[in-house]
Structure formats: C-alpha cells, structure tokens
Write a protein that holds these residues in place. Structure first.
Motif, short mmCIF file in Angstrom:
data_model
loop_
_atom_site.label_atom_id
_atom_site.label_comp_id
_atom_site.label_asym_id
_atom_site.label_seq_id
_atom_site.Cartn_x
_atom_site.Cartn_y
_atom_site.Cartn_z
N PRO A 46 0.45 8.63 -3.52
CA PRO A 46 1.72 8.03 -3.10
C PRO A 46 2.92 8.79 -3.64
CG PRO A 46 0.72 6.72 -4.84
CD PRO A 46 -0.29 7.76 -4.46
N ILE A 47 3.94 8.95 -2.79
CA ILE A 47 5.21 9.53 -3.23
C ILE A 47 6.37 8.56 -2.98
CG2 ILE A 47 4.50 11.93 -2.95
CD1 ILE A 47 5.84 11.95 -0.21
N HIS A 48 6.09 7.46 -2.29
CA HIS A 48 7.07 6.44 -1.95
C HIS A 48 6.29 5.22 -1.51
CE1 HIS A 48 10.11 4.36 0.60
NE2 HIS A 48 10.97 4.84 -0.28
N ARG A 49 6.94 4.04 -1.45
CA ARG A 49 6.23 2.85 -1.00
C ARG A 49 5.66 3.02 0.40
NH1 ARG A 49 8.65 -3.22 -0.27
NH2 ARG A 49 8.71 -2.65 1.93
N TYR A 108 0.85 -1.18 0.00
CA TYR A 108 0.00 0.00 0.00
C TYR A 108 0.88 1.23 0.00
CZ TYR A 108 -3.33 3.50 1.39
OH TYR A 108 -4.09 4.63 1.43
N PRO A 109 0.58 2.29 -0.76
CA PRO A 109 -0.69 2.51 -1.45
C PRO A 109 -0.70 2.09 -2.92
CG PRO A 109 0.55 4.54 -1.33
CD PRO A 109 1.39 3.49 -0.69
N PHE A 110 0.28 1.29 -3.36
CA PHE A 110 0.32 0.93 -4.78
C PHE A 110 -0.51 -0.29 -5.11
CE2 PHE A 110 3.41 4.05 -5.66
CZ PHE A 110 4.23 4.14 -4.55
N GLU A 111 -0.57 -1.26 -4.20
CA GLU A 111 -1.34 -2.47 -4.47
C GLU A 111 -2.03 -2.94 -3.20
OE1 GLU A 111 0.53 -5.81 -6.31
OE2 GLU A 111 1.78 -4.56 -7.58
N TRP A 112 -3.25 -3.44 -3.37
CA TRP A 112 -3.97 -4.09 -2.26
C TRP A 112 -4.31 -5.50 -2.67
CZ3 TRP A 112 -8.07 0.19 -0.84
CH2 TRP A 112 -7.46 1.11 0.04
N ASN A 113 -4.40 -6.39 -1.68
CA ASN A 113 -4.94 -7.72 -1.87
C ASN A 113 -6.18 -7.87 -0.99
OD1 ASN A 113 -2.90 -8.66 -3.65
ND2 ASN A 113 -1.53 -8.93 -1.90
N LYS A 114 -7.12 -8.67 -1.43
CA LYS A 114 -8.38 -8.81 -0.72
C LYS A 114 -8.18 -9.42 0.66
CE LYS A 114 -12.98 -10.92 -1.10
NZ LYS A 114 -13.88 -11.74 -1.95
N GLY A 115 -8.91 -8.91 1.64
CA GLY A 115 -8.94 -9.50 2.98
C GLY A 115 -7.70 -9.26 3.81
N GLN A 116 -7.08 -8.11 3.69
CA GLN A 116 -5.89 -7.79 4.46
C GLN A 116 -6.10 -6.55 5.32
OE1 GLN A 116 -2.74 -7.51 1.52
NE2 GLN A 116 -2.19 -9.64 1.87
N LYS A 157 -6.38 4.66 -10.30
CA LYS A 157 -5.13 5.08 -10.94
C LYS A 157 -4.04 5.38 -9.91
CE LYS A 157 -7.14 6.77 -15.25
NZ LYS A 157 -7.21 7.88 -16.24
N GLY A 158 -3.97 4.51 -8.91
CA GLY A 158 -2.91 4.63 -7.91
C GLY A 158 -3.15 5.66 -6.84
N ILE A 159 -4.30 6.35 -6.88
CA ILE A 159 -4.62 7.39 -5.89
C ILE A 159 -5.77 6.91 -5.01
CG2 ILE A 159 -5.35 9.78 -5.56
CD1 ILE A 159 -4.19 10.43 -8.29
N THR A 173 -9.20 -2.79 -4.81
CA THR A 173 -9.33 -1.34 -4.96
C THR A 173 -10.19 -0.67 -3.88
OG1 THR A 173 -11.25 -1.59 -6.44
CG2 THR A 173 -9.04 -1.46 -7.47
N GLU A 174 -10.81 -1.45 -2.98
CA GLU A 174 -11.71 -0.87 -1.99
C GLU A 174 -11.35 -1.33 -0.59
OE1 GLU A 174 -16.06 -0.50 -3.79
OE2 GLU A 174 -15.21 -2.50 -4.13
#
Length: 214
Positions: A163-166, A25-33, A119-121, A73-74
């Motif tokens: 996001p500006i960094h991981r 986060y905030p670049f990728e999410w996985n369900k149920g985390q 779109k990553g935001i 995404t949610e």
C-alpha cells in the motif's frame, strides 16, 4: 470482440464499486466482506525455448479483481484481465544471426488467487487460465504462427501488493506457464525452427503495476 470485453469490464467495475464493503483495504480487512480493485501492469516478458536471451519483450496487462475476505488477514480473489506477452529478438551480427522476431501474444486471463496480509503487505498466489485472442510476429515472417499455439493455456502467478495510499498500492508479480503454449514440440519463427524438440515454449514474465482500491 473488444467491444464485448469492454462491456464486461465496465459491468465488473460497477458491480465491484457498488458491492465493495471494505474501504480500508489494503490496511484492514473484516471477515465476510467483498472488495474490488483494478490494476494496470507493465510486463517484462520472454518465451523460454525461443533461443532469445532475457526478458526482451515489454508488454502490459489490465485487470479487474473481486475478492471475499475469509478473516482479517486472508481472502480469495478472482480476476478478469487482458494481457499482451511474448518475446523479441534482434540481429546478432557477431554470431551471424539475422533471424529477428517480435512475437505479440494477446490473451484473456481469468485468475483465481489466495491472498494473505502480513505486516500490511498483501502476498498472493494462484493459477491463471488463459484464452488466446491473437498471436503474430510483427518483425519476422510467420503468417501461420497462430496455428502453432494452443487456444487454452494456464499460468502460475505469485506476487505482492504494497500500500502507498488508502486507495492505491503498487504490485510486483511473476508468472510462468504450467505447460507448453505450443501444440507440438517446436514452432517456426522467421523461417527457422526456433523451439528445440521436446522442450516446448513457456511464457515467463515479471510485472510492476499500480492497483486502485475503491
């Protein structure tokens, strides 16, 4: 009171740091985390109804958030924070107005949000019930100002995180009171009635912040 609140923030930070499973986060999410973040905001604040103009009070908020991802995404998110908002007004010699005030309103904020990544935001919105810790006027004269304000309030909040960094993002947000912060139709500031009858007083602020994602 402050020592207890500090202890709560430390416990939330430790829980979030150890239970967070989403390091992308905030670049990728996985369900149920679960995920966790901590934020610091500078606020430009005003009170609609105090007869002052513009976002004339600089304030701040610190908060800890924990969330749960519904899909890629949610997510839903809960926040606990301490904020200072309020309003400030100087003299206006041209209009013979010398009624000055600097209202400092400190609250404990509990936020409930819905987040969506596009779109990553991170776009988010929700409600923020507040508990009044203190309110005073440090430049005017109103020793009983706290008696005018409700202990329990509620704000609507909408914002974005970019996001500006991981591990870091910047945030922009706005809040507005769901209902009047004062118990009656008016409050007294500096010896003068400042709130117009039946209009109430509503907190209004915009914020720019930095968010840490462990």
């Amino acid at each position: 009171m402050m020592k207890r609140l500090s202890t709560i923030f430390i416990l939330i930070f430790l829980f979030g740091s150890t239970s967070s499973q989403s390091n992308k986060y905030p670049f990728e999410w996985n369900k149920g985390q679960f995920y966790f973040n901590a934020s610091l905001r500078l606020l430009a604040s005003q009170i609609d109804g105090d007869n002052a103009v513009g976002y004339n009070k600089i304030a701040a908020k610190v908060a800890c958030n924990t969330g749960f991802t519904l899909n890629e995404t949610e997510s839903i998110e809960m926040s606990l924070g301490i904020a200072e908002r309020g309003s400030r007004k100087g003299t206006d010699p041209e209009n013979l107005d010398f009624n000055v005030f600097h209202i400092r309103i400190r609250t404990l904020d509990l936020g409930f949000y819905y987040n969506r990544i596009w779109k990553g935001i991170d776009f988010y919105g929700g409600i923020v019930p507040t508990y009044l810790l203190s309110v005073d006027d440090i430049e005017g004269y109103n020793p009983k100002i706290q008696e005018d304000y409700r202990e329990l309030g509620c704000l609507l909040e909408f914002g974005i995180r970019h996001p500006i960094h991981r591990n870091w993002s910047v945030s922009l947000n706005g809040t507005y009171s769901v209902y009047s912060m004062v118990k009656g139709d008016r409050i007294t500031i500096g010896g003068n009635t400042s709130i117009n009858p039946s209009s109430g007083a509503y907190s209004n602020s915009v914020g720019l912040g930095i968010v840490y994602h462990p």
